[in-house]
Scaffold this active site. Structure first.
Site, PDB file in Angstrom:
ATOM      1  N   GLY B 133       0.848  -1.180   0.000  1.00  9.44           N
ATOM      2  CA  GLY B 133       0.000   0.000   0.000  1.00  9.44           C
ATOM      3  C   GLY B 133       0.882   1.227   0.000  1.00  9.44           C
ATOM      4  O   GLY B 133       1.350   1.672  -1.047  1.00  9.44           O
ATOM      5  N   SER B 134       1.153   1.707   1.198  1.00 13.77           N
ATOM      6  CA  SER B 134       2.030   2.877   1.333  1.00 13.77           C
ATOM      7  C   SER B 134       3.427   2.586   0.796  1.00 13.77           C
ATOM      8  O   SER B 134       4.125   3.478   0.327  1.00 13.77           O
ATOM      9  CB  SER B 134       2.114   3.270   2.806  1.00 13.77           C
ATOM     10  N   ILE B 159      -9.126  -0.079  -4.924  1.00 14.84           N
ATOM     11  CA  ILE B 159      -9.126   0.759  -6.117  1.00 14.84           C
ATOM     12  C   ILE B 159     -10.466   1.496  -6.239  1.00 14.84           C
ATOM     13  O   ILE B 159     -11.504   0.876  -6.522  1.00 14.84           O
ATOM     14  CB  ILE B 159      -8.835  -0.083  -7.393  1.00 14.84           C
ATOM     15  N   GLU B 247      -2.419  14.156  -6.410  1.00 14.35           N
ATOM     16  CA  GLU B 247      -3.446  13.400  -5.698  1.00 14.35           C
ATOM     17  C   GLU B 247      -3.590  13.910  -4.266  1.00 14.35           C
ATOM     18  O   GLU B 247      -4.700  14.128  -3.765  1.00 14.35           O
ATOM     19  CB  GLU B 247      -3.065  11.913  -5.704  1.00 14.35           C
ATOM     20  N   ARG B 248      -2.454  14.115  -3.598  1.00 17.87           N
ATOM     21  CA  ARG B 248      -2.483  14.548  -2.198  1.00 17.87           C
ATOM     22  C   ARG B 248      -3.004  15.970  -2.069  1.00 17.87           C
ATOM     23  O   ARG B 248      -3.752  16.291  -1.137  1.00 17.87           O
ATOM     24  CB  ARG B 248      -1.084  14.434  -1.585  1.00 17.87           C
ATOM     25  N   ARG B 273     -30.228  24.101  18.843  1.00 16.89           N
ATOM     26  CA  ARG B 273     -30.369  23.079  19.868  1.00 16.89           C
ATOM     27  C   ARG B 273     -30.253  23.701  21.266  1.00 16.89           C
ATOM     28  O   ARG B 273     -29.293  24.427  21.537  1.00 16.89           O
ATOM     29  CB  ARG B 273     -29.280  22.019  19.675  1.00 16.89           C
ATOM     30  N   LEU B 342     -20.876  17.505  19.115  1.00 21.00           N
ATOM     31  CA  LEU B 342     -21.747  18.653  19.384  1.00 21.00           C
ATOM     32  C   LEU B 342     -23.193  18.394  18.935  1.00 21.00           C
ATOM     33  O   LEU B 342     -24.118  19.033  19.418  1.00 21.00           O
ATOM     34  CB  LEU B 342     -21.194  19.919  18.714  1.00 21.00           C
ATOM     35  N   HIS B 343     -23.360  17.486  18.005  1.00 21.59           N
ATOM     36  CA  HIS B 343     -24.715  17.109  17.578  1.00 21.59           C
ATOM     37  C   HIS B 343     -25.331  16.109  18.557  1.00 21.59           C
ATOM     38  O   HIS B 343     -26.525  15.837  18.480  1.00 21.59           O
ATOM     39  CB  HIS B 343     -24.711  16.490  16.175  1.00 21.59           C
ATOM     40  N   GLY B 344     -24.526  15.506  19.416  1.00 22.25           N
ATOM     41  CA  GLY B 344     -25.038  14.548  20.398  1.00 22.25           C
ATOM     42  C   GLY B 344     -25.726  13.366  19.733  1.00 22.25           C
ATOM     43  O   GLY B 344     -25.239  12.847  18.722  1.00 22.25           O
TER      44      GLY B 344
END
Lengths: 261, 384
Positions: B133-134, B159, B247-248, B273, B342-344
């Site tokens: 991979g890497s 891929i 790509e990066r 909220r 924060l949305h819980g």
């Protein structure tokens, strides 16, 4: 065939619209300006005439220097050239004043067909296309939901509450289109970049033979004396559904009371 | 006011792309996420609109724009409500096809790049393997000369676009690694996916990016013509190292744009909220948390835009791009994770789109070179 598409700069339709308390015209400061969304439909129709008949399409805008990005935006759809009428004296013109400027501008140009939007997203009077037709003495086919050019004849389906009428006229003629007429395309990046180099002619009122006194706020045929902002929305009615069916009856009563049913 | 790299033309492009994304893609995103595949019409439609070739010269059907035009695309796509789409499009426009423009023959540009720009051919980039991979140098998929062509054997995995791809820009071994050869005997090939011996072995199931088709591919004696070689024989490693910069960078741009969007949505949610009789946004702890993230977003964007400006001028700095990738990936995930917190309960449920953003953002720290790989690159270039 030569086609002209008059376009308008309007305050962003998604923004909050305000009137200027000093001259009681639309407040253009503090709100972003955009190409009138109705013009996307008239431009699309003109681009189709270009694709089908090789029409040469010129965009026409009445407005100050700061409206030039709107002209470029219109050109980005692939139109050929632009004419912008810029003059401080135009500021504050009502629908008839605007129609006078457009009519005179059109007299100074060559064209077979003019394709308007049926109304602007800010003023929404629907008056300008017919008024220009009247001033020029050419047929105006308004509220078109379909447009076709056959030789030297233009045929439109004129929309009304019960359907549409098929009407036609000899060119030169004016048409105004409604939003049902087409599905406007997105401008391509190539088109956007090419818009910069399309010819733009700027004209003054003197160039097109309009007397300063015939237009502007002073010449407006209607005067606004007073206005008040719309009151804020009041809280709505909340209908609780406890499962017994009472909520449905309550909702139906409410709709009947408001004459929705 | 700070200067913007974007011109009025870029702004108009942005509004066209935003309108397209919000009206044509966003309404379908949830369905595509649930079905695990975004509709096949998306790529041809985007090709028709010219969005797949913004930076490609008009000779190959592109729009001839600068790098900032593709930045606009990468920044707007996350609004569609699925990370899979920006990823698939990024692969098509900024990962699998730039090597063709840079290293390809005129014929390769006409037969692969131009159809990719039109959206008629879907492209994928084939680097990772089951055992590599890497570590690109460990690639084992091999092409051996056969008459006037090559025969490829091996496997590629993880891929993106792998199920729907028409061709794959693939790194394969053409020679054994030699101690004195810095490039390790690898070459790039353009491999058609309809060739005998090419098989999509499996569409992989994943924690996020669920609308994207990620595949395991098998190549069993796939015969390709000599013209399938892209660029210089045995110099594939060098070529793919250049490809990885683009790509990066584009992945980093999408990551930060997605983070900004998630941040904005979180601000809006915390304002509505209520807890303990007041809005969640009014608590100091919420404000400080959001301020820290906003500061990191602005800092990351400044670093990214500097790298984009260099890339736009045809220059790049590997260390800077690795830093962009590292900072953007961590930021994307941290913002999504904080947004979920924060949305819980709303954030953990599928009622809001936050959990999807959270799952998608996790990939940023792995794909295109994991955080650890970026750190290794930076460490080496810093002389550590």
């Amino acid at each position: 065939m030569k086609v002209i598409v008059p376009v308008k700069r309007v305050p962003d339709t998604a923004g909050e619209k305000k009137l200027d308390p000093n001259d009681r015209t639309v407040d253009r400061d503090g709100v972003e300006s955009v190409l009138c969304p109705v013009n996307e439909f008239s431009i699309e129709e003109a681009v189709r005439l270009k694709e089908k008949h090789g029409a040469e399409v010129t965009v026409l805008l009445i407005g100050p220097d700061s409206a030039q990005p709107i002209v470029r935006k219109a050109l980005s759809y692939g139109l050929d050239a632009a004419v912008q009428v810029t003059d401080d004296a135009i500021s504050g013109s009502d629908a008839l004043g605007t129609a006078r400027v457009i009519a005179k501008a059109l007299e100074s140009m060559e064209w077979d067909l003019v394709v308007f939007g049926n109304q602007s997203a800010d003023a929404r009077t629907c008056l300008v296309p017919a008024a220009v037709g009247e001033l020029l003495g050419v047929p105006s086919l308004t509220f078109a939901r379909y447009l076709e050019v056959n030789g030297d004849e233009v045929v439109v389906h004129r929309e009304h509450e019960e359907g549409w009428d098929v009407v036609s006229a000899q060119l030169p003629a004016l048409v105004s289109v409604v939003e049902a007429i087409n599905e406007p395309r997105y401008p391509s990046f190539k088109g956007i970049m090419a818009a910069k180099s399309k010819p733009l002619t700027v004209k003054s009122l003197a160039d097109i033979g309009v007397d300063d006194g015939a237009v502007g706020l002073g010449a407006a045929s209607a005067t606004m004396y007073e206005f008040e902002p719309r009151p804020p929305k009041s809280a709505g009615t909340i209908v609780d559904d406890d499962g017994s069916g009472a909520a449905a009856a309550q909702l139906a009563d409410w709709m009947a009371e408001k004459k929705f049913v | 006011m700070r200067t913007s790299p974007f011109t009025e033309e870029h702004d108009q492009l942005r509004s066209a792309i935003r309108r397209f994304v919000e009206s044509e893609l966003a309404p379908h995103a949830r369905t595509w996420e649930d079905e695990g595949y975004f509709a096949d019409w998306v790529i041809p439609r985007m090709g028709e609109l010219g969005f797949l070739g913004l930076t490609v010269p008009p000779a190959y059907g592109g729009q001839g724009g600068d790098y900032w035009s593709t930045v606009v695309l990468a920044e707007e796509l996350p609004r569609c409500g699925s990370g899979s789409l920006p990823m698939a499009i990024g692969v098509q426009t900024d990962m699998a096809t730039p090597p063709i423009l840079r290293f390809g023959t005129e014929e390769q540009k006409q037969s692969y790049l131009a159809p990719a720009v039109r959206g008629e051919k879907v492209a994928a980039i084939g680097i990772s393997e089951p055992d590599a991979g890497s570590d690109v140098r460990a690639i084992r998929t091999r092409a051996r000369p056969d008459g006037d062509g090559w025969v490829i054997d091996g496997a590629k995995t993880y891929i993106t676009n792998g199920v729907r791809a028409d061709f794959i820009t693939m790194v394969v071994r053409t020679d054994d690694a030699q101690p004195n050869d810095p490039w390790g005997g690898m070459s790039l090939f353009l491999v058609d996916t309809d060739l005998p011996g090419f098989e999509v072995a499996r569409k992989l199931d994943k924690v996020g990016m669920r609308a994207s088709d990620t595949a395991l591919l098998h190549l069993d004696d796939v015969r390709v013509p000599g013209e399938a070689l892209l660029g210089t024989l045995h110099e594939g490693f060098k070529q793919i190292m250049w490809q990885l910069q683009g790509e990066r960078l584009i992945a980093a741009i999408g990551g930060v744009a997605g983070a900004r969007l998630t941040w904005q949505r979180t601000v809006a949610y915390t304002r509505t909220r209520e807890a303990f009789g007041r809005s969640v946004a009014s608590f100091q702890v919420t404000k400080h948390t959001l301020v820290d993230l906003a500061t990191r977003i602005e800092a990351a964007e400044a670093l990214l835009y500097e790298a984009c400006d260099a890339w736009n001028r045809g220059e790049y700095d590997t260390e800077r791009i690795a830093m962009c990738k590292l900072v953007a990936a961590q930021l994307a995930f941290d913002v999504a994770d904080t947004a979920l917190q924060l949305h819980g309960g709303m954030g953990y449920s599928r009622e809001a789109d936050v959990e999807r953003a959270w799952r998608d953002a996790r990939l940023a720290r792995i794909g295109g070179g994991a955080d650890e790989v970026q750190r290794e690159i930076i460490a080496k270039l810093l002389g550590l």
